[in-house]
Design an enzyme around this catalytic site. Structure first.
Site, PDB file in Angstrom:
ATOM      1  CD  GLU A 191      -0.027  -5.542   9.029  1.00 59.00           C
ATOM      2  OE1 GLU A 191      -0.368  -4.573  10.536  1.00 59.00           O
ATOM      3  OE2 GLU A 191      -0.543  -4.602   7.936  1.00 59.00           O
ATOM      4  CG  ASP A 221      -2.002  -1.165   0.985  1.00 59.64           C
ATOM      5  OD1 ASP A 221      -1.709  -2.454   0.696  1.00 59.64           O
ATOM      6  OD2 ASP A 221      -2.874  -1.105   2.129  1.00 59.64           O
TER       7      ASP A 221
HETATM    8  C1  GLC Z   1      -2.302  -3.630   4.731  1.00 60.10           C
HETATM    9  C2  GLC Z   1      -2.007  -4.513   3.676  1.00 60.10           C
HETATM   10  C3  GLC Z   1      -2.485  -5.504   2.290  1.00 60.10           C
HETATM   11  C4  GLC Z   1      -2.715  -6.371   3.271  1.00 60.10           C
HETATM   12  C5  GLC Z   1      -4.082  -6.517   4.294  1.00 60.10           C
HETATM   13  C6  GLC Z   1      -4.373  -6.971   5.187  1.00 60.10           C
HETATM   14  O1  GLC Z   1      -3.326  -3.560   3.831  1.00 60.10           O
HETATM   15  O2  GLC Z   1      -0.473  -3.451   2.410  1.00 60.10           O
HETATM   16  O3  GLC Z   1      -1.310  -6.021   1.631  1.00 60.10           O
HETATM   17  O4  GLC Z   1      -3.425  -7.079   2.159  1.00 60.10           O
HETATM   18  O5  GLC Z   1      -2.931  -5.044   5.312  1.00 60.10           O
HETATM   19  O6  GLC Z   1      -3.645  -7.724   5.579  1.00 60.10           O
END
Ligand code: GLC
Length: 427
Positions: free
Chosen positions: A396, A166
């Site tokens: 994460e 993102d």
């Molecule tokens: C964030 C990440 C994306 C992922 C999401 C859920 O937005 O950048 O890649 O899918 O989190 O984990």
């Protein structure tokens, strides 16, 4: 250590299971995300095979009739997330977003199919496999029609969120051209759950919202968006992942006797192999994303620059350049592979996609390196991924310098990758 960590990983997946689909993390991301679910299936496959298949099946239940598979399926309302279904306004049941995400599901399906074959269960799963291959094929055709406007054989993202990375600096210059003057007021939810220094800035977020409004203004007509979006960037990550996914889907289609599908996929693969040169930046000697509107390369080496091996590209000189970059980065970090080159001025230890390590990207990089014969590098990436999780838990993402956690905790795909890496003994 590993046995209890395995159990802890299974607990994360069970706790984040909402009955047929898994949320990436209950607080920050309370819905079903596209590429998260594909990786999550690998984790479930190590202890509940039926549930693994179910995860990909529920993802494909969000597919639209034109083949598109959304990046989020909003199975239930939850006002803790912005932008929610009312902002996307796609008029779908189930409710979905209007953009897609990296197409890794076919590759993960190949893996769980092979695992079913290993235990002699191909007859149990072959009908489900065929059903999924047909749907995934429609999605891959959708990419060819709607995310490759100029027919280059690459994937052109129309929103930074499509890339899954993102907040990568690769999008800074192209997104700066997006008009945010009409965005209006909105309330972010991400910064109420996660430290602001890890999250995108207000200016970045305004651009994200403006691009959602742009798609909504075109009533989510994907062809029109693909042709006219003010943000049209050929993403090196998605291009490599789709090339790989087309190869894996073709393999599955052949195995399952779906010969017409296999034949068409061969054409898509040939087109991608011929066109991917567009993403080789000769100034950096690296694979990078490129703005199709201005023709400019991003100028940033990211973790996805190392997915060319995973995509099955074999140019020896380019491989040598890529390995030299990896070695340079490895010499300066505790853990591979940072989401941005440590020598990049925009490198930021903890901010999303500007430095931290993601286990899912490592999984793909490691697999590709192994297949290309760079066994030591593959082992290094695998070992670093496991060490990060041992040191910090199922976060994460992680700081590549000291392994400190970044983003949300009890993350589904991190738990899934842990389990998948235990199974293989190799990345
Ligand atoms: C964030 C990440 C994306 C992922 C999401 C859920 O937005 O950048 O890649 O899918 O989190 O984990």
């Amino acid at each position: 250590m590993s046995t209890s960590t395995n159990e802890a990983a299974r607990t994360v997946l069970r706790d984040n299971d909402r009955g047929g689909y898994t949320v990436p993390n209950g607080r920050v991301y309370p819905f079903q995300w596209n590429w998260d679910s594909a990786f999550v299936a690998l984790g479930f496959d190590t202890f509940d095979r039926d549930r693994a298949w179910r995860e990909i099946e529920t993802l494909m239940m969000g597919q639209w009739e034109d083949g598109f598979v959304p990046h989020i399926i909003f199975w239930k309302e939850d006002d803790g997330y912005f932008p929610g279904p009312a902002v996307w306004d796609t008029h779908r049941t189930p409710m979905t977003s209007g953009i897609t995400q990296p197409p890794v599901a076919a590759s993960m399906l190949k893996r769980i199919w092979q695992s079913a074959c290993l235990t002699g269960e191909q007859d149990v799963y072959s009908d489900r496999a065929k059903g999924l291959v047909e749907k995934l094929f429609q999605w891959h055709l959708w990419f060819a029609r709607n995310r490759d406007f100029e027919g280059r054989g690459v994937v052109v993202a129309v929103h930074p969120w499509e890339t899954g990375r993102d907040n990568s600096p690769e999008w800074d210059a192209p997104a700066a051209a997006v008009d945010t003057s009409q965005v209006g007021e909105y309330q972010r939810r991400d910064i109420t759950h996660v430290d602001t220094k890890m999250r995108p800035t207000k200016a970045d977020y305004d651009r994200f919202v403006a691009l959602v409004q742009f798609g909504r203004g075109l009533n989510w007509d994907h062809a029109a968006i693909g042709a006219t979006s003010p943000f049209r960037v050929a993403d090196v990550g998605m291009s490599m992942m789709l090339l790989r996914a087309n190869r894996d889907l073709r393999w599955l289609a052949s195995e399952l006797g779906l010969d017409d599908i296999a034949t068409t996929l061969k054409d898509l693969i040939d087109r991608a192999v011929a066109g991917i040169d567009y993403l080789w930046d000769p100034a950096l000697n690296a694979w990078c994303s490129r703005d199709t509107i201005t023709g400019r390369f991003s100028g940033h080496i990211t973790s996805t620059s190392f997915l060319s091996f995973y995509a099955g590209l074999h140019d020896q000189t380019r491989n040598e350049h890529s390995i030299a970059h990896l070695a340079r980065i490895a010499a300066k970090t505790g853990y591979l592979v940072p989401s941005l080159d440590v020598d990049d001025p925009k490198f930021d230890l903890l901010r999303y996609w500007r430095g931290p390590v993601w286990s899912v990207v490592n999984y793909m990089i490691g697999q590709g390196l192994m297949e290309a014969g760079f066994v030591d590098w593959s082992e290094r990436v695998r070992a670093d991924t496991l060490r990060l999780i041992e040191v910090s838990g199922f976060y994460e993402a992680f700081s590549p310098v000291d392994g400190a956690p970044s983003g949300g905790d009890t993350f589904s795909w991190t738990a899934a990758i842990w389990l998948a890496l235990q199974e293989t003994g190799a990345a």
